[in-house]
Motif scaffolding. Sequence first.
Motif, mmCIF file in Angstrom:
data_model
loop_
_atom_site.group_PDB
_atom_site.id
_atom_site.type_symbol
_atom_site.label_atom_id
_atom_site.label_comp_id
_atom_site.label_asym_id
_atom_site.label_seq_id
_atom_site.Cartn_x
_atom_site.Cartn_y
_atom_site.Cartn_z
ATOM 1 N N THR A 189 0.826 -1.204 0.000
ATOM 2 C CA THR A 189 0.000 0.000 0.000
ATOM 3 C C THR A 189 0.861 1.254 0.000
ATOM 4 O OG1 THR A 189 -1.747 -1.165 1.194
ATOM 5 C CG2 THR A 189 -1.833 1.238 1.224
ATOM 6 N N GLN A 190 1.920 1.249 0.820
ATOM 7 C CA GLN A 190 2.821 2.401 0.868
ATOM 8 C C GLN A 190 3.523 2.602 -0.474
ATOM 9 O OE1 GLN A 190 2.483 4.204 3.432
ATOM 10 N NE2 GLN A 190 2.951 3.238 5.388
ATOM 11 N N MET A 191 3.894 1.510 -1.122
ATOM 12 C CA MET A 191 4.583 1.596 -2.410
ATOM 13 C C MET A 191 3.668 2.167 -3.493
ATOM 14 S SD MET A 191 6.768 -1.980 -2.350
ATOM 15 C CE MET A 191 7.494 -1.748 -3.974
ATOM 16 N N ILE A 192 2.414 1.700 -3.521
ATOM 17 C CA ILE A 192 1.465 2.193 -4.528
ATOM 18 C C ILE A 192 1.157 3.671 -4.295
ATOM 19 C CG2 ILE A 192 -0.918 2.000 -5.361
ATOM 20 C CD1 ILE A 192 -0.689 -1.030 -4.784
ATOM 21 N N THR A 193 0.931 4.036 -3.033
ATOM 22 C CA THR A 193 0.651 5.439 -2.707
ATOM 23 C C THR A 193 1.817 6.326 -3.109
ATOM 24 O OG1 THR A 193 -0.662 4.702 -0.804
ATOM 25 C CG2 THR A 193 -0.038 7.015 -0.868
ATOM 26 N N SER A 194 3.041 5.887 -2.822
ATOM 27 C CA SER A 194 4.231 6.662 -3.170
ATOM 28 C C SER A 194 4.355 6.812 -4.682
ATOM 29 C CB SER A 194 5.487 5.985 -2.608
ATOM 30 O OG SER A 194 5.434 5.898 -1.201
ATOM 31 N N THR A 195 4.063 5.736 -5.407
ATOM 32 C CA THR A 195 4.138 5.781 -6.870
ATOM 33 C C THR A 195 3.212 6.849 -7.437
ATOM 34 O OG1 THR A 195 4.676 3.419 -6.999
ATOM 35 C CG2 THR A 195 3.820 4.448 -8.995
ATOM 36 N N VAL A 196 1.967 6.838 -6.977
ATOM 37 C CA VAL A 196 0.965 7.780 -7.501
ATOM 38 C C VAL A 196 1.336 9.221 -7.172
ATOM 39 C CG1 VAL A 196 -1.442 8.532 -7.312
ATOM 40 C CG2 VAL A 196 -0.900 6.084 -7.455
ATOM 41 N N LEU A 197 1.692 9.490 -5.910
ATOM 42 C CA LEU A 197 1.945 10.861 -5.493
ATOM 43 C C LEU A 197 3.222 11.433 -6.103
ATOM 44 C CD1 LEU A 197 0.784 10.654 -1.772
ATOM 45 C CD2 LEU A 197 -0.368 11.776 -3.678
ATOM 46 N N SER A 228 9.765 7.516 -14.557
ATOM 47 C CA SER A 228 10.977 7.325 -13.749
ATOM 48 C C SER A 228 10.794 7.896 -12.353
ATOM 49 C CB SER A 228 12.176 8.002 -14.432
ATOM 50 O OG SER A 228 12.432 7.425 -15.695
ATOM 51 N N THR A 229 10.159 9.083 -12.275
ATOM 52 C CA THR A 229 9.909 9.704 -10.974
ATOM 53 C C THR A 229 8.941 8.863 -10.153
ATOM 54 O OG1 THR A 229 10.240 11.895 -11.953
ATOM 55 C CG2 THR A 229 9.138 11.809 -9.814
ATOM 56 N N ALA A 230 7.879 8.377 -10.794
ATOM 57 C CA ALA A 230 6.902 7.531 -10.095
ATOM 58 C C ALA A 230 7.554 6.230 -9.622
ATOM 59 C CB ALA A 230 5.725 7.226 -11.020
ATOM 60 N N ALA A 231 8.430 5.674 -10.463
ATOM 61 C CA ALA A 231 9.121 4.435 -10.091
ATOM 62 C C ALA A 231 10.043 4.665 -8.897
ATOM 63 C CB ALA A 231 9.917 3.902 -11.278
ATOM 64 N N TYR A 232 10.698 5.828 -8.855
ATOM 65 C CA TYR A 232 11.546 6.154 -7.705
ATOM 66 C C TYR A 232 10.701 6.221 -6.434
ATOM 67 C CZ TYR A 232 14.462 8.817 -4.502
ATOM 68 O OH TYR A 232 15.156 9.227 -3.389
ATOM 69 N N GLY A 233 9.565 6.885 -6.525
ATOM 70 C CA GLY A 233 8.686 6.967 -5.367
ATOM 71 C C GLY A 233 8.231 5.598 -4.891
ATOM 72 N N GLY A 234 7.841 4.746 -5.853
ATOM 73 C CA GLY A 234 7.291 3.440 -5.487
ATOM 74 C C GLY A 234 8.316 2.418 -5.030
ATOM 75 N N THR A 235 9.474 2.387 -5.686
ATOM 76 C CA THR A 235 10.449 1.330 -5.383
ATOM 77 C C THR A 235 11.532 1.752 -4.402
ATOM 78 O OG1 THR A 235 11.826 1.937 -7.298
ATOM 79 C CG2 THR A 235 10.105 0.294 -7.661
ATOM 80 N N LEU A 252 3.955 7.946 6.701
ATOM 81 C CA LEU A 252 4.475 7.963 5.337
ATOM 82 C C LEU A 252 3.450 8.566 4.379
ATOM 83 C CD1 LEU A 252 6.808 7.324 3.473
ATOM 84 C CD2 LEU A 252 5.851 5.037 3.124
ATOM 85 N N LEU A 253 2.168 8.393 4.654
ATOM 86 C CA LEU A 253 1.133 9.017 3.823
ATOM 87 C C LEU A 253 1.241 10.533 3.905
ATOM 88 C CD1 LEU A 253 -1.396 8.900 2.046
ATOM 89 C CD2 LEU A 253 -2.768 8.799 4.155
ATOM 90 N N ALA A 265 2.931 15.499 1.376
ATOM 91 C CA ALA A 265 3.800 16.683 1.358
ATOM 92 C C ALA A 265 4.787 16.608 0.200
ATOM 93 C CB ALA A 265 4.549 16.800 2.683
ATOM 94 N N CYS A 266 5.075 15.376 -0.243
ATOM 95 C CA CYS A 266 5.995 15.185 -1.360
ATOM 96 C C CYS A 266 5.395 15.629 -2.688
ATOM 97 C CB CYS A 266 6.423 13.716 -1.462
ATOM 98 S SG CYS A 266 7.860 13.322 -0.442
ATOM 99 N N LEU A 267 4.088 15.873 -2.716
ATOM 100 C CA LEU A 267 3.516 16.457 -3.931
ATOM 101 C C LEU A 267 4.234 17.770 -4.238
ATOM 102 C CD1 LEU A 267 -0.347 15.910 -3.714
ATOM 103 C CD2 LEU A 267 1.165 15.195 -5.563
ATOM 104 N N ALA A 268 4.458 18.561 -3.193
ATOM 105 C CA ALA A 268 5.220 19.805 -3.378
ATOM 106 C C ALA A 268 6.709 19.517 -3.500
ATOM 107 C CB ALA A 268 4.959 20.750 -2.211
ATOM 108 N N ASP A 269 7.206 18.592 -2.671
ATOM 109 C CA ASP A 269 8.635 18.315 -2.649
ATOM 110 C C ASP A 269 9.113 17.667 -3.947
ATOM 111 O OD1 ASP A 269 11.197 18.179 -1.384
ATOM 112 O OD2 ASP A 269 10.869 16.045 -1.066
ATOM 113 N N SER A 270 8.358 16.678 -4.448
ATOM 114 C CA SER A 270 8.761 16.020 -5.689
ATOM 115 C C SER A 270 8.614 16.958 -6.870
ATOM 116 C CB SER A 270 7.941 14.740 -5.921
ATOM 117 O OG SER A 270 6.570 15.023 -6.027
ATOM 118 N N THR A 271 7.650 17.884 -6.785
ATOM 119 C CA THR A 271 7.539 18.910 -7.815
ATOM 120 C C THR A 271 8.815 19.749 -7.839
ATOM 121 O OG1 THR A 271 5.132 19.033 -7.586
ATOM 122 C CG2 THR A 271 6.226 20.920 -8.598
ATOM 123 N N PHE A 272 9.276 20.152 -6.653
ATOM 124 C CA PHE A 272 10.499 20.934 -6.552
ATOM 125 C C PHE A 272 11.711 20.141 -7.034
ATOM 126 C CE2 PHE A 272 14.225 21.629 -3.708
ATOM 127 C CZ PHE A 272 14.693 22.792 -4.307
#
Length: 225
Positions: free
Chosen positions: A28-36, A60-67, A166-167, A172-179
């Motif tokens: 669940t954490q991996m899928i959530t991270s991938t999407v966000l 690539s960014t989504a894969a980094y978040g998920g994996t 982690l959620l 918060a990573c929506l802003a951070d990953s954008t940056f």
Amino acid sequence: MSGSALGKSLFRVWGRYEHSLRTRPLQTQMITSTVLWGLGDLFAQRIDGKHKHDKLRTLSTAAYGGTVIGPIGHFFYQGMDKVVTRYFKIGTIGFVLAKVLGDELLFGPVHVGGYFAWMTLAEGGSLQDVKHRIQQDFIPTFLAECLYWPFIQGVNFWKVPVKHQLLVVNTACLADSTFLSWAKAQDDWTKDLPLPNFMKGHGKQAAKDNSVVLATKEHSGVSSQ
């Protein structure tokens, strides 16, 4: 859709998320991270004003978040909670500060350095390119992260249950990953900002130093012949 209907729908989605978190926490954490993280890159490309969406960059960014962020964050926050609760009472200032420091000093460098390394390699770069990118952007980006995360994580560690931390981080990573996505896409994101020298990127200086070394080697080679 009425407000009450929307509220019920959101409540059902949250209930399913809670059930998934209880039965399959890591997945669940991996899928959530991938999407966000994927959404974060989409926002970054909008900020860049790109007319054509770079799908590979988003994937690539989504894969980094998920994996990477998903599994590491899952075990890191669970483990840090176990360690810190041995020494501090839950909810105290010491408890929160210890977690914030642990997050910034342990998870933060891995998070920033790992992102630049992952994205550089995913885009076909070499290990030398990774080294150059980290030399140029790691320090200013990490310091910028240190301005963003402590307040968020202070509230997170103080009020949010461990299983949901982690959620909060990923949201918060929506802003951070954008940056981060935006910073990665720039040649040197600090060059036009009114920042002190220690927060400036060092890419151009590193390139200049490399040129000097190469010129010295070439001169030495000519002289020795």
